[in-house]
Motif scaffolding. Structure first.
Motif, mmCIF file in Angstrom:
data_model
loop_
_atom_site.group_PDB
_atom_site.id
_atom_site.type_symbol
_atom_site.label_atom_id
_atom_site.label_comp_id
_atom_site.label_asym_id
_atom_site.label_seq_id
_atom_site.Cartn_x
_atom_site.Cartn_y
_atom_site.Cartn_z
ATOM 1 N N ASN A 73 1.833 -2.408 -6.722
ATOM 2 C CA ASN A 73 1.871 -2.823 -5.323
ATOM 3 C C ASN A 73 1.842 -1.621 -4.381
ATOM 4 N N SER A 75 -0.078 1.880 -2.464
ATOM 5 C CA SER A 75 -0.955 2.039 -1.299
ATOM 6 C C SER A 75 -2.435 1.874 -1.615
ATOM 7 N N GLY A 76 -2.800 1.907 -2.877
ATOM 8 C CA GLY A 76 -4.202 1.762 -3.247
ATOM 9 C C GLY A 76 -5.029 2.972 -2.850
ATOM 10 N N SER A 110 -9.264 -1.220 -6.773
ATOM 11 C CA SER A 110 -8.295 -0.775 -5.787
ATOM 12 C C SER A 110 -8.955 -0.685 -4.421
ATOM 13 N N ARG A 111 -8.143 -0.889 -3.411
ATOM 14 C CA ARG A 111 -8.573 -0.688 -2.035
ATOM 15 C C ARG A 111 -7.385 -0.148 -1.265
ATOM 16 N N GLY A 113 -4.376 0.237 0.884
ATOM 17 C CA GLY A 113 -3.449 -0.743 1.410
ATOM 18 C C GLY A 113 -3.248 -1.967 0.535
ATOM 19 N N GLU A 114 -3.924 -2.049 -0.604
ATOM 20 C CA GLU A 114 -3.862 -3.256 -1.427
ATOM 21 C C GLU A 114 -3.450 -3.029 -2.882
ATOM 22 N N THR A 116 -3.392 -1.223 -6.777
ATOM 23 C CA THR A 116 -4.404 -0.838 -7.762
ATOM 24 C C THR A 116 -4.210 -1.634 -9.042
#
Length: 142
Positions: A73, A75-76, A110-111, A113-114, A116
Motif C-alpha cells: 500500500n 507510494s507506488g 504500479s502507479r 500514489g497507488e 505496487t
C-alpha cells in the motif's frame, strides 16, 4: 517465508502478511532460496522506497507451477522510470535476474500514489529443470 519475515528486525512488526494457497509440492533448496531472496527484496523495496505500512506476500501453488505475489500500500512508482543498475539501483534487476535463472518471469504493476504489485510466475516444469538433481527436494509451506 513466515520465519524470515518474523526475523527481519528492521521490518516493522506486523507490516508483512504471508498467505499460501494450493497444494504445496516439493521445491529444491535452490528454488526456495531464490524465492526467499525475491520476497525479501520486494518487501524491503516496498518498506524503504514506497513507505508501505502493509505488504501482502502470497505464494500460490498451481498444478502447473507457482506464483509469488508481493503487494503493498505504498507510494507506488512508474515502472518505466524506475532506476536501474546503471544508477546503482539493483533491486528490480536482481529480482528479474533471479527469476530468469529459474525460467520464470516477473510482472510489475504500479502507479504513483497507488502502491505496487510484483508477481513472479514460475512454471513447474521449469522449476524442476532448474533444480540441481543432487539437492534434496523439500515441501515448503509459507
Amino acid at each position: 517465508l513466515h520465519h524470515a519475515a518474523e526475523n527481519m528486525e528492521h521490518w516493522p512488526e506486523d507490516a508483512v502478511e504471508i498467505i499460501t494457497t494450493g497444494e504445496a509440492f516439493p521445491l529444491s533448496r535452490h528454488v526456495m532460496g531464490t524465492l526467499l531472496l525475491f520476497m525479501q527484496e520486494a518487501v524491503a523495496n516496498a518498506l524503504k522506497h514506497g513507505a508501505a505500512t502493509h505488504v501482502g506476500v502470497s505464494l500460490a501453488y498451481h498444478t502447473d507451477g507457482l506464483e509469488m505475489s508481493v503487494e503493498d500500500n505504498g507510494s507506488g512508482f512508474d515502472p518505466a522510470q524506475a532506476p536501474d543498475s546503471s544508477g546503482g539501483h539493483f533491486g528490480l534487476e536482481s529480482m528479474r535476474h533471479r527469476l530468469r535463472w529459474l525460467g520464470g518471469v516477473i510482472e510489475i504493476t504500479s502507479r504513483p500514489g497507488e502502491g505496487t504489485r510484483i508477481v513472479a510466475h514460475l512454471a513447474r516444469v521449469k522449476i524442476e529443470a532448474a533444480s540441481p538433481g543432487t539437492q534434496e527436494m523439500e515441501e515448503v509451506s509459507a
